[in-house]
Scaffold this active site. Structure first.
Site, PDB file in Angstrom:
ATOM      1  N   CYS A   4       0.842  -1.200   0.000  1.00  0.00           N
ATOM      2  CA  CYS A   4       0.000   0.000   0.000  1.00  0.00           C
ATOM      3  C   CYS A   4       0.879   1.253   0.000  1.00  0.00           C
ATOM      4  CB  CYS A   4      -0.924  -0.002   1.218  1.00  0.00           C
ATOM      5  SG  CYS A   4      -1.816   1.551   1.424  1.00  0.00           S
ATOM      6  N   CYS A   7       0.496   3.407   3.139  1.00  0.00           N
ATOM      7  CA  CYS A   7       1.178   2.815   4.305  1.00  0.00           C
ATOM      8  C   CYS A   7       2.681   3.071   4.200  1.00  0.00           C
ATOM      9  CB  CYS A   7       0.890   1.330   4.403  1.00  0.00           C
ATOM     10  SG  CYS A   7      -0.750   0.949   5.070  1.00  0.00           S
ATOM     11  N   ASP A  30      -0.594  16.400  -2.257  1.00  0.00           N
ATOM     12  CA  ASP A  30      -0.929  15.497  -3.360  1.00  0.00           C
ATOM     13  C   ASP A  30       0.071  15.704  -4.502  1.00  0.00           C
ATOM     14  OD1 ASP A  30      -3.840  13.956  -4.263  1.00  0.00           O
ATOM     15  OD2 ASP A  30      -2.379  14.433  -5.827  1.00  0.00           O
ATOM     16  N   HIS A  46      -4.587   1.145   8.276  1.00  0.00           N
ATOM     17  CA  HIS A  46      -4.961   0.753   6.919  1.00  0.00           C
ATOM     18  C   HIS A  46      -6.413   0.271   6.882  1.00  0.00           C
ATOM     19  CE1 HIS A  46      -4.458  -0.521   2.739  1.00  0.00           C
ATOM     20  NE2 HIS A  46      -5.351  -1.434   3.088  1.00  0.00           N
ATOM     21  N   ASN A  88     -13.198  10.024  -1.861  1.00  0.00           N
ATOM     22  CA  ASN A  88     -13.664   9.174  -2.945  1.00  0.00           C
ATOM     23  C   ASN A  88     -13.732   7.743  -2.434  1.00  0.00           C
ATOM     24  OD1 ASN A  88     -13.651  11.353  -4.749  1.00  0.00           O
ATOM     25  ND2 ASN A  88     -11.499  11.047  -5.234  1.00  0.00           N
ATOM     26  N   GLY A  94     -14.427   7.071  -7.824  1.00  0.00           N
ATOM     27  CA  GLY A  94     -13.156   7.565  -8.353  1.00  0.00           C
ATOM     28  C   GLY A  94     -11.970   7.293  -7.457  1.00  0.00           C
ATOM     29  N   HIS A  99      -6.520   2.952   0.288  1.00  0.00           N
ATOM     30  CA  HIS A  99      -6.285   3.239   1.716  1.00  0.00           C
ATOM     31  C   HIS A  99      -7.043   4.531   1.952  1.00  0.00           C
ATOM     32  CE1 HIS A  99      -3.284   3.582   5.305  1.00  0.00           C
ATOM     33  NE2 HIS A  99      -4.199   4.533   5.435  1.00  0.00           N
ATOM     34  N   HIS A 101      -8.590   7.979   2.467  1.00  0.00           N
ATOM     35  CA  HIS A 101      -7.924   9.289   2.535  1.00  0.00           C
ATOM     36  C   HIS A 101      -8.925  10.378   2.190  1.00  0.00           C
ATOM     37  CE1 HIS A 101      -7.521   7.669  -1.533  1.00  0.00           C
ATOM     38  NE2 HIS A 101      -7.639   8.918  -1.953  1.00  0.00           N
ATOM     39  N   HIS A 103      -9.198  14.314   0.667  1.00  0.00           N
ATOM     40  CA  HIS A 103      -8.566  15.423  -0.036  1.00  0.00           C
ATOM     41  C   HIS A 103      -9.003  16.727   0.613  1.00  0.00           C
ATOM     42  CE1 HIS A 103      -7.647  12.949  -3.777  1.00  0.00           C
ATOM     43  NE2 HIS A 103      -8.578  12.196  -3.202  1.00  0.00           N
TER      44      HIS A 103
HETATM   45  P1  AMP Z   1      -8.167   9.023  -5.050  1.00  0.00           P
HETATM   46  O1  AMP Z   1      -8.375   9.126  -6.531  1.00  0.00           O
HETATM   47  O2  AMP Z   1      -9.246   9.665  -4.240  1.00  0.00           O
HETATM   48  O3  AMP Z   1      -7.899   7.598  -4.619  1.00  0.00           O
HETATM   49  O4  AMP Z   1      -6.878   9.900  -4.734  1.00  0.00           O
HETATM   50  C1  AMP Z   1      -5.589   9.407  -4.751  1.00  0.00           C
HETATM   51  C2  AMP Z   1      -4.686  10.601  -4.795  1.00  0.00           C
HETATM   52  O5  AMP Z   1      -3.398  10.190  -4.388  1.00  0.00           O
HETATM   53  C3  AMP Z   1      -4.532  11.251  -6.179  1.00  0.00           C
HETATM   54  O6  AMP Z   1      -4.956  12.615  -6.099  1.00  0.00           O
HETATM   55  C4  AMP Z   1      -3.041  11.116  -6.469  1.00  0.00           C
HETATM   56  O7  AMP Z   1      -2.532  12.255  -7.132  1.00  0.00           O
HETATM   57  C5  AMP Z   1      -2.464  10.964  -5.087  1.00  0.00           C
HETATM   58  N1  AMP Z   1      -1.214  10.247  -4.962  1.00  0.00           N
HETATM   59  C6  AMP Z   1      -0.903   9.016  -5.454  1.00  0.00           C
HETATM   60  N2  AMP Z   1       0.331   8.661  -5.091  1.00  0.00           N
HETATM   61  C7  AMP Z   1       0.825   9.675  -4.352  1.00  0.00           C
HETATM   62  C8  AMP Z   1       2.066   9.918  -3.683  1.00  0.00           C
HETATM   63  N3  AMP Z   1       3.062   9.011  -3.707  1.00  0.00           N
HETATM   64  N4  AMP Z   1       2.232  11.089  -3.030  1.00  0.00           N
HETATM   65  C9  AMP Z   1       1.247  11.998  -3.016  1.00  0.00           C
HETATM   66  N5  AMP Z   1       0.055  11.838  -3.608  1.00  0.00           N
HETATM   67  C10 AMP Z   1      -0.151  10.691  -4.277  1.00  0.00           C
HETATM   68 ZN    ZN Z   2      -2.418   1.329   3.595  1.00  0.00          ZN
END
Ligand code: AMP
Ligand code: ZN
Length: 114
Positions: A4, A7, A30, A46, A88, A94, A99, A101, A103
């Site tokens: 992950c 993680c 992000d 997680h 999301n 989307g 994991h 999160h 925004h």
């Molecule tokens: P979601 O589409 O809601 O699952 O959002 C996932 C978000 O994680 C997206 O906006 C990606 O740009 C962001 N993301 C993916 N990998 C990383 C990373 N290593 N560091 C920072 N943001 C990330």
């Molecule tokens: Zn995780």
């Protein structure tokens, strides 16, 4: 979870630009911001998505997310101008990283919902 990405960020196995951290949540920039301020606030447990929140302890993490959001928004001076918190969930929602999160998006006038 071994594979992950969030993680790994929590465990500092891969780098991120951390803006807030405590024992329950981590928040970092992000990689692909959609606004001048785009922070991801991530529970340190997680849980794959919002539908995997079950116990009172799980929901405690959501509380911590909103507390962190308030601190970050205040520090970044968008608590007055406003911002959006987006979670999301699942494929149609989307969600790309499995994991949970949240925004935190702000710094410009946001339009629409989808
Ligand atoms: P979601 O589409 O809601 O699952 O959002 C996932 C978000 O994680 C997206 O906006 C990606 O740009 C962001 N993301 C993916 N990998 C990383 C990373 N290593 N560091 C920072 N943001 C990330
Ligand atoms: Zn995780």
């Amino acid at each position: 979870m071994n594979d992950c990405i969030f993680c790994k960020i929590i465990n500092k196995e891969i780098p991120s630009k951390i803006v807030f951290e405590n024992d329950k949540v981590i928040a970092f920039e992000d990689l692909a911001p959609v606004a001048p301020i785009h922070i991801l606030i991530v529970p340190k447990k997680h849980l794959a998505s919002a539908v995997d929140l079950n116990s009172e302890e799980d929901f405690e993490y959501v509380k911590e997310v909103y507390k962190a959001a308030k601190v970050i928004a205040t520090e970044m001076e968008i608590s007055e101008s406003g911002f959006r918190i987006v979670n999301n969930c699942g494929e149609d929602g989307g969600q790309t990283v499995k994991h949970i999160h949240f925004h935190l998006i702000g710094g410009r006038k946001l339009e629409g919902m989808a």
